[in-house]
Design a protein around this motif. Sequence first.
Motif, mmCIF file in Angstrom:
data_model
loop_
_atom_site.group_PDB
_atom_site.id
_atom_site.type_symbol
_atom_site.label_atom_id
_atom_site.label_comp_id
_atom_site.label_asym_id
_atom_site.label_seq_id
_atom_site.Cartn_x
_atom_site.Cartn_y
_atom_site.Cartn_z
ATOM 1 N N SER A 378 78.274 -2.989 22.899
ATOM 2 C CA SER A 378 78.382 -1.405 22.349
ATOM 3 C C SER A 378 79.368 -1.136 22.007
ATOM 4 O O SER A 378 80.170 -0.623 21.056
ATOM 5 C CB SER A 378 77.453 -0.962 23.148
ATOM 6 N N LEU A 381 81.838 -2.677 19.443
ATOM 7 C CA LEU A 381 80.780 -2.365 17.801
ATOM 8 C C LEU A 381 81.444 -0.612 17.788
ATOM 9 O O LEU A 381 81.579 -0.237 16.119
ATOM 10 C CB LEU A 381 79.281 -2.026 17.917
ATOM 11 N N THR A 492 74.927 -4.545 25.816
ATOM 12 C CA THR A 492 74.726 -3.611 24.987
ATOM 13 C C THR A 492 73.859 -2.542 26.152
ATOM 14 O O THR A 492 73.351 -3.233 26.775
ATOM 15 C CB THR A 492 73.638 -3.511 23.637
ATOM 16 N N GLN A 505 67.679 1.268 20.828
ATOM 17 C CA GLN A 505 69.181 1.731 20.707
ATOM 18 C C GLN A 505 69.578 0.207 21.131
ATOM 19 O O GLN A 505 70.908 -0.513 20.373
ATOM 20 C CB GLN A 505 69.219 2.477 21.728
ATOM 21 N N ASP A 509 71.872 -2.605 19.002
ATOM 22 C CA ASP A 509 73.069 -3.164 19.248
ATOM 23 C C ASP A 509 73.487 -4.302 19.488
ATOM 24 O O ASP A 509 74.227 -5.045 18.942
ATOM 25 C CB ASP A 509 73.638 -2.408 20.005
ATOM 26 N N ASN A 512 72.914 -6.124 15.545
ATOM 27 C CA ASN A 512 74.567 -5.890 15.513
ATOM 28 C C ASN A 512 75.585 -6.834 15.485
ATOM 29 O O ASN A 512 76.731 -7.066 15.120
ATOM 30 C CB ASN A 512 74.628 -4.318 14.920
ATOM 31 N N TYR A 513 75.840 -6.616 17.007
ATOM 32 C CA TYR A 513 76.892 -7.364 17.498
ATOM 33 C C TYR A 513 76.667 -9.088 16.817
ATOM 34 O O TYR A 513 77.436 -9.444 16.785
ATOM 35 C CB TYR A 513 77.375 -7.266 18.677
#
Length: 531
Positions: A378, A381, A492, A505, A509, A512-513
Amino acid sequence: MAIELYDTTLRDGTQGEHINLSVQDKLLITEKLDEFGMDFIEGGWPSSNPKDEEFFLKARKLTLDRSKLCSFGSTARLLQNIENDPNLQGLLHSETPVITIFGKTWIAHTSKGLGISEEENAELIYRSVSFLHSHGREVFFDAEHFFDGFKDNPLFALRMLKAAAEGGASRLVLCDTNGGSLPHEIDAIVRRVLAETGIPVGIHSHNDGDLAVANSLAAVIAGATHIHGTINGIGERCGNANLISIIANIMLKMDRNFTFVEHLSQLTSLSKFVYEILNMPPDGKAPFVGRSAFAHKGGIHVSAVMKDSSLYEHIDPKLVGNRQRVLVSELAGQSNIRYKAQELGIELPEKGELLKNLVNHIKELEHKGYQFDGAEASFELILHRELGNFNPYFEVRESKVTIESRKGSKNVDQAVLKVAVGNEIEHIAADGDGPVNALDKALRKALIRFYPQIKTIKLVDYKVRVLEEKRGTSAKVRVLIETGNGRDTWGTVGVSTNIIEASLQALCDSMNYHLFILKASIPSGEELLQD
């Protein structure tokens, strides 16, 4: 003179609460200890249980390059039955080259526990040691409760040691069985024993006073050349002396050597290996080998460490196979951010407002309850987003989770998501074993058509921490998740007064990571997005 290492993880270590090892586990640890360079490995008490008997039977097939295997037991029970004593016979049948037997050296245990005289106890020790020695075995005498016994009646305690020495014991191991002695007491008593006996002395410390390592080192300073302990200090009650810390201190701080230990850099991996076999999480705060042993959080500390690590580290972590870590938190300064960026291979500009803005942003997030110590993905990012290198690959526009409880039947948890990927919208529902599992399934279901690469990842760990405890059920929660792809894992974080929102959330993350890292590895000109 080299110090001898005697490992009793497989016997004394297994007496700890929640500690259990199969025969195969014990064989694997034995091979690892031999590889590391232990002089002696105590495998167990062959007469006490079938598991240890099986271990010694199978251990005969092991090829140990450095270590000698030891069996453990007590002196005979009756003077008139030394040769037929089942415990002594079991020790011989284990076929180990070394046998360790314990005997009473505290007069209170002799009179109250065994109900025999001083003369009878001395004879029992002498004849038990002599019997095993006559069968060609090297015998170590484990002087049970020695330090308490010496403080109570030194002449009695010393007489029992001399009986063992006369019987042929090659090591006199002094035990702080109750773990209540202090280092200065250990020092003085070890010196007295060496002056009285002239036989190599060992130390076996328990950690009830949180001094097992200190007491072991005190014994070495006083002249002991043989140390008992366990890997990671496991054992009954508060544990045994931790050989991990003992080894590091003796080699790095006392400039002494062991017989076979050559690669101190294997210390951290040895510690982790034993934790893994025990199915226990490693102690992050363990000296020398713990994940936090060389972790720095305060900005002033980090600034100094970047200039000269010795300013805040007592040794180079690489010496014991560990590594330096810098944490990002509300205590962070620009040095922390720069260090972490370098560690992640991210180049930050030398000047400008970016670092200042990042530090303020991180501190604001931590004030809200975010934690990046275990959620570095996190944090990465955030760095890439501030640098303009990252835009989310999807957006969750709407989310709804329903939990339906039916008496007498299985509960039904369902997540409904509306997810935007580019110009397209996926409206997806999925059932799961619990609301978080339903969320995870729905998110994957929505993204799989666009990003089939997410098939390879799975949730490894999930932790929830309640913040602002006094607010009860209205308090914020912090969700930390760990995700893996079979090769790597990443953490994350999500924070909200709604545990479902916090979980979503962290899940977003995580996805997306994974996609961001994959994109970085794709050759120029190719696309991650799939139709």
